[in-house]
Design a protein around this motif. Structure first.
Motif, PDB file in Angstrom:
ATOM      1  N   VAL A 293      10.746 -54.280  -4.328  1.00 34.52           N
ATOM      2  CA  VAL A 293      10.710 -53.280  -3.258  1.00 34.52           C
ATOM      3  C   VAL A 293       9.291 -52.734  -3.109  1.00 34.52           C
ATOM      4  O   VAL A 293       8.766 -52.611  -2.003  1.00 34.52           O
ATOM      5  CB  VAL A 293      11.719 -52.150  -3.551  1.00 34.52           C
ATOM      6  CG1 VAL A 293      11.592 -51.049  -2.501  1.00 34.52           C
ATOM      7  CG2 VAL A 293      13.137 -52.697  -3.560  1.00 34.52           C
ATOM      8  N   VAL A 294       8.657 -52.447  -4.252  1.00 35.88           N
ATOM      9  CA  VAL A 294       7.282 -51.937  -4.207  1.00 35.88           C
ATOM     10  C   VAL A 294       6.351 -52.971  -3.590  1.00 35.88           C
ATOM     11  O   VAL A 294       5.503 -52.650  -2.752  1.00 35.88           O
ATOM     12  CB  VAL A 294       6.800 -51.568  -5.629  1.00 35.88           C
ATOM     13  CG1 VAL A 294       5.315 -51.255  -5.621  1.00 35.88           C
ATOM     14  CG2 VAL A 294       7.575 -50.373  -6.148  1.00 35.88           C
ATOM     15  N   LEU A 295       6.553 -54.243  -3.976  1.00 37.48           N
ATOM     16  CA  LEU A 295       5.726 -55.323  -3.421  1.00 37.48           C
ATOM     17  C   LEU A 295       5.847 -55.379  -1.906  1.00 37.48           C
ATOM     18  O   LEU A 295       4.863 -55.570  -1.186  1.00 37.48           O
ATOM     19  CB  LEU A 295       6.155 -56.668  -4.013  1.00 37.48           C
ATOM     20  CG  LEU A 295       5.483 -57.093  -5.309  1.00 37.48           C
ATOM     21  CD1 LEU A 295       6.104 -58.374  -5.834  1.00 37.48           C
ATOM     22  CD2 LEU A 295       3.980 -57.310  -5.048  1.00 37.48           C
ATOM     23  N   LEU A 296       7.086 -55.204  -1.447  1.00 42.83           N
ATOM     24  CA  LEU A 296       7.364 -55.281  -0.026  1.00 42.83           C
ATOM     25  C   LEU A 296       6.637 -54.171   0.733  1.00 42.83           C
ATOM     26  O   LEU A 296       5.862 -54.417   1.665  1.00 42.83           O
ATOM     27  CB  LEU A 296       8.872 -55.162   0.173  1.00 42.83           C
ATOM     28  CG  LEU A 296       9.441 -55.801   1.427  1.00 42.83           C
ATOM     29  CD1 LEU A 296       9.243 -57.306   1.384  1.00 42.83           C
ATOM     30  CD2 LEU A 296      10.930 -55.478   1.524  1.00 42.83           C
ATOM     31  N   PHE A 297       6.893 -52.928   0.286  1.00 43.17           N
ATOM     32  CA  PHE A 297       6.293 -51.786   0.983  1.00 43.17           C
ATOM     33  C   PHE A 297       4.773 -51.782   0.837  1.00 43.17           C
ATOM     34  O   PHE A 297       4.038 -51.608   1.809  1.00 43.17           O
ATOM     35  CB  PHE A 297       6.863 -50.468   0.438  1.00 43.17           C
ATOM     36  CG  PHE A 297       8.235 -50.173   0.975  1.00 43.17           C
ATOM     37  CD1 PHE A 297       8.387 -49.782   2.311  1.00 43.17           C
ATOM     38  CD2 PHE A 297       9.356 -50.280   0.172  1.00 43.17           C
ATOM     39  CE1 PHE A 297       9.653 -49.502   2.812  1.00 43.17           C
ATOM     40  CE2 PHE A 297      10.614 -50.006   0.674  1.00 43.17           C
ATOM     41  CZ  PHE A 297      10.770 -49.619   1.991  1.00 43.17           C
ATOM     42  N   GLY A 298       4.330 -51.974  -0.424  1.00 43.01           N
ATOM     43  CA  GLY A 298       2.889 -51.912  -0.686  1.00 43.01           C
ATOM     44  C   GLY A 298       2.167 -53.049   0.000  1.00 43.01           C
ATOM     45  O   GLY A 298       1.088 -52.881   0.581  1.00 43.01           O
ATOM     46  N   GLY A 299       2.789 -54.261  -0.045  1.00 43.62           N
ATOM     47  CA  GLY A 299       2.186 -55.428   0.590  1.00 43.62           C
ATOM     48  C   GLY A 299       1.983 -55.163   2.073  1.00 43.62           C
ATOM     49  O   GLY A 299       0.943 -55.515   2.647  1.00 43.62           O
ATOM     50  N   ASN A 300       3.004 -54.553   2.646  1.00 40.70           N
ATOM     51  CA  ASN A 300       2.920 -54.220   4.068  1.00 40.70           C
ATOM     52  C   ASN A 300       1.754 -53.275   4.345  1.00 40.70           C
ATOM     53  O   ASN A 300       1.016 -53.431   5.314  1.00 40.70           O
ATOM     54  CB  ASN A 300       4.243 -53.600   4.511  1.00 40.70           C
ATOM     55  CG  ASN A 300       4.334 -53.539   6.025  1.00 40.70           C
ATOM     56  OD1 ASN A 300       3.824 -54.434   6.706  1.00 40.70           O
ATOM     57  ND2 ASN A 300       4.952 -52.495   6.545  1.00 40.70           N
ATOM     58  N   PHE A 312      -3.945 -51.930  -4.916  1.00 38.78           N
ATOM     59  CA  PHE A 312      -2.536 -52.292  -4.915  1.00 38.78           C
ATOM     60  C   PHE A 312      -2.165 -53.122  -6.145  1.00 38.78           C
ATOM     61  O   PHE A 312      -1.131 -52.909  -6.771  1.00 38.78           O
ATOM     62  CB  PHE A 312      -2.189 -53.055  -3.627  1.00 38.78           C
ATOM     63  CG  PHE A 312      -0.745 -53.460  -3.554  1.00 38.78           C
ATOM     64  CD1 PHE A 312       0.262 -52.501  -3.674  1.00 38.78           C
ATOM     65  CD2 PHE A 312      -0.372 -54.791  -3.388  1.00 38.78           C
ATOM     66  CE1 PHE A 312       1.587 -52.868  -3.608  1.00 38.78           C
ATOM     67  CE2 PHE A 312       0.951 -55.158  -3.332  1.00 38.78           C
ATOM     68  CZ  PHE A 312       1.938 -54.189  -3.446  1.00 38.78           C
ATOM     69  N   ILE A 313      -3.049 -54.057  -6.496  1.00 32.90           N
ATOM     70  CA  ILE A 313      -2.761 -54.868  -7.689  1.00 32.90           C
ATOM     71  C   ILE A 313      -2.746 -53.975  -8.935  1.00 32.90           C
ATOM     72  O   ILE A 313      -1.861 -54.081  -9.789  1.00 32.90           O
ATOM     73  CB  ILE A 313      -3.784 -56.012  -7.823  1.00 32.90           C
ATOM     74  CG1 ILE A 313      -3.538 -57.005  -6.680  1.00 32.90           C
ATOM     75  CG2 ILE A 313      -3.636 -56.709  -9.171  1.00 32.90           C
ATOM     76  CD1 ILE A 313      -4.462 -58.174  -6.667  1.00 32.90           C
ATOM     77  N   GLY A 314      -3.714 -53.053  -8.990  1.00 33.91           N
ATOM     78  CA  GLY A 314      -3.709 -52.099 -10.099  1.00 33.91           C
ATOM     79  C   GLY A 314      -2.416 -51.304 -10.117  1.00 33.91           C
ATOM     80  O   GLY A 314      -1.815 -51.076 -11.170  1.00 33.91           O
ATOM     81  N   TYR A 315      -1.950 -50.943  -8.932  1.00 28.20           N
ATOM     82  CA  TYR A 315      -0.709 -50.180  -8.796  1.00 28.20           C
ATOM     83  C   TYR A 315       0.477 -50.971  -9.349  1.00 28.20           C
ATOM     84  O   TYR A 315       1.267 -50.467 -10.152  1.00 28.20           O
ATOM     85  CB  TYR A 315      -0.470 -49.848  -7.319  1.00 28.20           C
ATOM     86  CG  TYR A 315       0.702 -48.935  -7.080  1.00 28.20           C
ATOM     87  CD1 TYR A 315       0.519 -47.562  -6.995  1.00 28.20           C
ATOM     88  CD2 TYR A 315       1.987 -49.447  -6.957  1.00 28.20           C
ATOM     89  CE1 TYR A 315       1.596 -46.716  -6.794  1.00 28.20           C
ATOM     90  CE2 TYR A 315       3.067 -48.607  -6.757  1.00 28.20           C
ATOM     91  CZ  TYR A 315       2.877 -47.246  -6.671  1.00 28.20           C
ATOM     92  OH  TYR A 315       3.927 -46.421  -6.474  1.00 28.20           O
ATOM     93  N   ILE A 316       0.555 -52.220  -8.945  1.00 28.99           N
ATOM     94  CA  ILE A 316       1.671 -53.069  -9.396  1.00 28.99           C
ATOM     95  C   ILE A 316       1.643 -53.208 -10.921  1.00 28.99           C
ATOM     96  O   ILE A 316       2.673 -53.132 -11.595  1.00 28.99           O
ATOM     97  CB  ILE A 316       1.576 -54.477  -8.752  1.00 28.99           C
ATOM     98  CG1 ILE A 316       1.872 -54.393  -7.257  1.00 28.99           C
ATOM     99  CG2 ILE A 316       2.534 -55.446  -9.427  1.00 28.99           C
ATOM    100  CD1 ILE A 316       3.322 -54.140  -6.936  1.00 28.99           C
TER     101      ILE A 316
END
Ligand code: ADP
Ligand code: MG
Length: 530
Positions: A293-300, A312-316
């Motif tokens: 879900v995070v990948l989806l929203f953050g990726g967007n 974002f990668i640091g976030y993940i």
């Protein structure tokens, strides 16, 4: 949760170590956070190909940093300048050196926190074992006719072990994981608040799922411990009765009954561990769902350009680190169920009432000068009276023999004098002082006992004879052995009085064992010999 708190209460005497554990956990958390954050500048260097971009970054942040209190701005500014002045490779080296330093400290703190954790865990289990042992040697004998030896041993070993494990996870669950979670969540909010609101929904949901699985584990664990106890009992009986089992060709019979119990235990363990082991995959699965879900929203957000890819990668990476402490908390909650089951079994012993103890104003029995008197003594073990209204006197210096059928109560009558059991009605007096009113210690000081079954300890001949009088000299021990007709055979042993006689005196003959117990009673030289 209630169970975790009950387990944590056990750590009360080790507050200092718990506090140090907490301190090093927080330091460890800060440094691990720092080490993961290092990924962001690393990625920036690797993926920003155009030197001009660094100029832009430096300029952009230069204008901000003069008023900003934001650490990230400073870090970016510092890094961009480093690249511009010394080049990318130099910056890479710098980052790696800092990373090594940070990780070194993180692990140092993790190690120190483990050191203090161990002090707490093994401190608790040490005092617990000591408390059970203390209780066992002070409980009255009647307690042990109801309890199985193997069951007691399993409380000493596997229940205490269970408590060690559950205390470890409870402390981690209370003093480590929450701080990691809070630290990581704060960092995630710091990086991107909008994306992070989702976490606040996800964590309680997965917690509820785990708590649901843990339910019912306590009852099953208690059953498991009880059954391993009875298995140990059978083993204990088998070891001591091996001679009889072989002589009566009963190998198959005892093996079959052992197999039956063993099978029961097997089935129970399979059930217990099914519940335990389902928790981990479920929480891992929940973790992956939430990461997606995070990948989806953050990726967007990255695609739309509202979030920088390296951030974002640091976030993940940080987000994925959140799963492990969350898992560990849920583990603490369901393991505490098993820990409390074990704790309850141990408390059954610790809270068992010591029925025979000194009365508040018990006097010291200083000597024995006149006579022992049994006055209208009645006694029962359970429902039927074994002794009814028995009265007699024994004057000092007399040797009295009790004669009667097996089971008529001779041993019982003798056991009442040292107060292994207390009389139901009537009383026993020594020199007209009721033995109920004297201290147990002074009463038993006047007594020497040679039991029907010789009870000896796995120690030297000397120490077995001197058991009740540790300060005895060799001469005293020898003269006691001579009176008991034991001196001759002792001298012929390999090391004489220093020979170890094995478990329960297993290396001696029945008669030799009897003589050693007589010598032990003679050495004490009590006024009353039973
Ligand atoms: P003996 O005269 O052979 O020494 P005991 O005094 O040992 O007999 O036993 C007297 C009676 O008390 C017996 O009927 C026995 O079954 C019972 N008894 C002995 N010890 C216990 C015990 N620990 N619990 C219950 N009953 C017992
Ligand atoms: Mg007897």
């Amino acid at each position: 949760m209630k169970n975790v708190i009950r387990l944590l209460k056990l750590t009360g005497p080790f507050k200092g170590s718990v506090a140090f554990n907490l301190l090093f956990n927080i330091l460890g958390m800060l440094f691990s956070l720092f080490s993961f954050a290092m990924v962001v500048p690393l990625l920036k260097i690797l993926f920003t190909t155009d030197e001009a971009n660094f100029v832009k970054i430096a300029e952009k942040y230069e204008s901000i940093t003069s008023q900003s209190t934001d650490v990230m701005d400073y870090a970016n500014y510092f890094m961009a300048n480093l690249v511009l002045e010394n080049g990318k490779y130099y910056t890479l080296v710098t980052i790696c050196v800092v990373l090594i330093g940070v990780v070194f400290f993180k692990n140092l703190f993790t190690f120190l926190s483990a050191v203090f954790l161990n002090r707490v865990i093994y401190g608790v289990s040490k005092s617990m074992r000591q408390a059970i042992y203390h209780k066992i040697i002070h409980l009255q004998l009647s307690f042990f006719s109801d309890e199985k030896k193997g069951d007691l041993m399993s409380r000493f070993t596997s229940d205490v072990r269970e408590i060690e494990l559950s205390i470890a996870s409870s402390i981690r669950g209370a003093f480590k994981d929450p701080f990691y979670i809070i630290g990581y969540i704060l960092a995630l909010f710091y990086i991107n608040a909008k994306l992070s609101i989702f976490i606040l929904i996800f964590l309680p949901v997965s917690g509820a799922v785990i708590a649901f699985i843990g339910n019912g584990l306590k009852r099953k664990s208690k059953q498991g411990q009880q059954q391993s106890g009875s298995l140990l009992s059978i083993l204990e009986e088998t070891l001591s009765g091996l001679r009889i089992i072989k002589a009566f060709n009963a190998e198959d019979k005892v093996e079959k009954s052992y197999a039956e119990k063993n099978n029961q235990l097997y089935r129970l363990f399979i059930k217990i561990y099914k519940r335990v082991d389902v928790a981990s995959p479920i929480s891992e699965f929940l973790g992956i769902v939430s990461t997606s879900v995070v990948l989806l929203f953050g990726g967007n957000m990255v695609i739309n350009g509202t979030l920088e890819p390296d951030l974002f990668i640091g976030y993940i990476i940080l987000f994925s680190q959140l799963i492990s402490p969350a898992k560990s908390i849920s583990k603490a909650i369901y393991e505490s169920n098993r820990g409390v089951a074990a704790l309850n079994r141990i408390n059954e012993i610790l809270e068992a009432k010591t029925e025979i103890k000194d009365t508040p104003n018990a006097v010291t029995l200083k000597s024995f000068s006149k006579a022992i008197a049994y006055k209208n003594v009645s006694f029962k073990y359970e429902n039927d009276y074994v002794l009814k209204n028995v009265s007699f006197d024994i004057e000092k210096g007399k040797t009295i023999a009790l004669v009667g059928q097996s089971g008529s109560g001779k041993s019982t009558l003798a056991d009442l004098l040292p107060r292994f059991y207390d009389v139901e009605e009537g009383e026993i007096t020594i020199d007209d002082i009721p033995i109920k009113n004297v201290t147990l210690k002074s009463l038993r000081n006047q007594l020497g006992i040679v039991t029907q079954q010789s009870i000896l300890f796995n120690d030297t001949v000397f120490n077995n004879i001197a058991f009740g009088k540790p300060e005895a000299t060799l001469e005293e021990v020898i003269s006691a052995a001579k009176i008991a007709n034991a001196h001759e055979f002792i001298e012929q042993l390999e090391d004489g009085y220093q020979t170890n006689i094995g478990d329960g005196g297993g290396k001696l003959s029945g008669g030799q064992k009897q003589r050693l117990s007589i010598a032990r009673a003679v050495l004490k030289n009590p006024p009353i010999l039973i």
